[in-house]
Design a protein around this motif. Sequence first.
Motif, PDB file in Angstrom:
ATOM      1  N   SER A   1      -2.087  -0.830  -4.608  1.00 54.00           N
ATOM      2  CA  SER A   1      -2.742  -1.875  -4.394  1.00 54.00           C
ATOM      3  C   SER A   1      -2.124  -3.242  -4.908  1.00 54.00           C
TER       4      SER A   1
ATOM      5  N   SER B   1       0.829  -1.169  -0.109  1.00 54.44           N
ATOM      6  CA  SER B   1      -0.088  -0.069  -0.001  1.00 54.44           C
ATOM      7  C   SER B   1       0.859   1.315  -0.140  1.00 54.44           C
TER       8      SER B   1
ATOM      9  N   SER C   1      -4.783   4.950  -4.774  1.00 52.68           N
ATOM     10  CA  SER C   1      -5.228   3.455  -4.352  1.00 52.68           C
ATOM     11  C   SER C   1      -4.805   2.361  -5.357  1.00 52.68           C
TER      12      SER C   1
END
Length: 156
Positions: free
Chosen positions: A61, A13, A57
């Motif tokens: 990921s 992340s 994001s």
Amino acid sequence: MQLSPAHHDERLSAPRSWWGIAALTGLACALMLLPLGTLPLLAGLVGGAALTGMLVSSYGSARVRVVNGALAAGDARIPVTALGEPEVLEAEEARAWRTYKADTRAFMLMRSYVPTAVRVEVTDPADPTPYVYVSTREPQALAAAIRAAKNVPAGA
């Protein structure tokens, strides 16, 4: 249910500071639309922050897993039988393999905000990829999982 030692699962992340940048990008979009009124200002704030948040994001990921006898790094799925001995790379050595030691034919799942990595030779003679480089926050655990998966008998 107990996971086997040949199991590893990690998500690379994005750092928290990137989320702050996403919020600031939304603020910048809002300020650009300020002369048009309140509604465009709010749309710019929400839209800019949401779009930048989706980008952060999706980049953050990336997932690294060792499961069912394969190393899954990002979109790649490599059977551990086609891999050699994993080499744990500390920060300085990982940086070297990301830069001047890198081979353009190698598969590399790099994240610059993750200082450590694992490098594994590809032993399949039909594959032109010389090695796999995977950024990981837990290099010892990933290397151990690859070794354990190689020692699991087929069909077990």
